[in-house]
Design a protein around this motif. Structure first.
Motif, short mmCIF file in Angstrom:
data_model
loop_
_atom_site.label_atom_id
_atom_site.label_comp_id
_atom_site.label_asym_id
_atom_site.label_seq_id
_atom_site.Cartn_x
_atom_site.Cartn_y
_atom_site.Cartn_z
N HIS A 43 48.98 -9.14 -29.58
CA HIS A 43 48.99 -8.22 -29.19
C HIS A 43 49.06 -7.60 -31.03
O HIS A 43 48.28 -6.35 -31.08
CB HIS A 43 50.01 -6.95 -29.12
N ALA A 44 48.82 -8.05 -31.87
CA ALA A 44 48.55 -7.57 -33.36
C ALA A 44 47.28 -8.33 -33.99
O ALA A 44 46.63 -7.89 -34.99
CB ALA A 44 49.63 -8.50 -34.12
N LYS A 45 46.89 -8.81 -33.32
CA LYS A 45 44.95 -9.43 -33.44
C LYS A 45 44.15 -8.15 -33.00
O LYS A 45 44.20 -7.51 -32.90
CB LYS A 45 44.45 -10.63 -32.73
N PRO A 46 43.46 -7.94 -34.29
CA PRO A 46 42.07 -7.35 -33.93
C PRO A 46 41.51 -7.79 -32.66
O PRO A 46 40.95 -8.93 -32.58
CB PRO A 46 41.27 -6.91 -35.06
N ARG A 47 41.02 -6.09 -31.92
CA ARG A 47 40.56 -5.97 -30.62
C ARG A 47 39.11 -5.39 -30.86
O ARG A 47 38.88 -4.00 -31.95
CB ARG A 47 41.39 -5.18 -29.99
N LYS A 48 37.93 -5.71 -30.09
CA LYS A 48 36.92 -4.99 -29.92
C LYS A 48 37.08 -3.96 -28.87
O LYS A 48 37.03 -4.88 -27.93
CB LYS A 48 35.60 -5.40 -30.16
N ILE A 49 36.31 -2.59 -28.72
CA ILE A 49 36.03 -1.66 -27.87
C ILE A 49 34.96 -1.58 -27.95
O ILE A 49 34.84 -0.71 -29.13
CB ILE A 49 37.90 -0.70 -27.95
N ALA A 50 34.60 -0.92 -26.48
CA ALA A 50 32.86 -1.00 -26.19
C ALA A 50 33.29 0.82 -26.70
O ALA A 50 34.49 1.49 -25.12
CB ALA A 50 33.25 -1.39 -24.77
N ILE A 51 32.24 0.84 -26.68
CA ILE A 51 32.54 2.56 -27.04
C ILE A 51 31.15 3.52 -26.15
O ILE A 51 29.90 2.35 -26.32
CB ILE A 51 31.88 3.73 -28.42
N SER A 52 30.84 3.81 -25.33
CA SER A 52 30.39 4.50 -24.24
C SER A 52 29.44 5.66 -24.55
O SER A 52 30.60 6.83 -25.11
CB SER A 52 30.49 4.19 -22.86
N GLY A 53 28.35 6.30 -24.11
CA GLY A 53 28.13 7.87 -24.43
C GLY A 53 26.02 7.49 -24.69
O GLY A 53 26.00 6.06 -24.21
N SER A 54 25.76 8.81 -24.62
CA SER A 54 24.71 8.52 -25.38
C SER A 54 23.72 8.16 -26.53
O SER A 54 24.15 7.76 -27.75
CB SER A 54 23.53 10.14 -24.77
N ALA A 55 22.37 7.98 -26.39
CA ALA A 55 22.10 7.08 -27.15
C ALA A 55 21.73 8.27 -28.93
O ALA A 55 21.60 9.12 -28.57
CB ALA A 55 20.32 6.42 -26.87
N PRO A 56 22.07 7.32 -30.24
CA PRO A 56 21.94 8.79 -30.74
C PRO A 56 20.31 9.66 -31.19
O PRO A 56 19.68 9.19 -30.59
CB PRO A 56 21.93 7.63 -32.37
#
Length: 61
Positions: A43-56
């Motif tokens: 639970h203390a290790k860094p995690r990657k979180i996907a971010i969704s959304g439109s193209a810049p």
């Protein structure tokens, strides 16, 4: 070189953080040196979180 106690019995207690996995801790004693290996808990290790959304988009001034 630090010598805490040249002879006799010695005891030291450490308070471990909740971020450490004490169940999988390892210790080795070699030539008077105690080495502790205590990995981070899952639970203390860094995690990657996907971010969704439109193209810049390009801004115009």
């Amino acid at each position: 070189m630090l010598i805490e106690r040249p002879t006799g019995r010695f005891t030291r207690r450490l308070t471990l953080s909740d971020a450490l996995d004490s169940e999988t801790a390892e210790a080795a004693y070699d030539n008077g040196v105690l080495t502790l290996r205590i990995p981070l808990a899952a639970h203390a290790k860094p995690r990657k979180i996907a971010i969704s959304g439109s193209a810049p988009r390009q801004l115009t001034a």
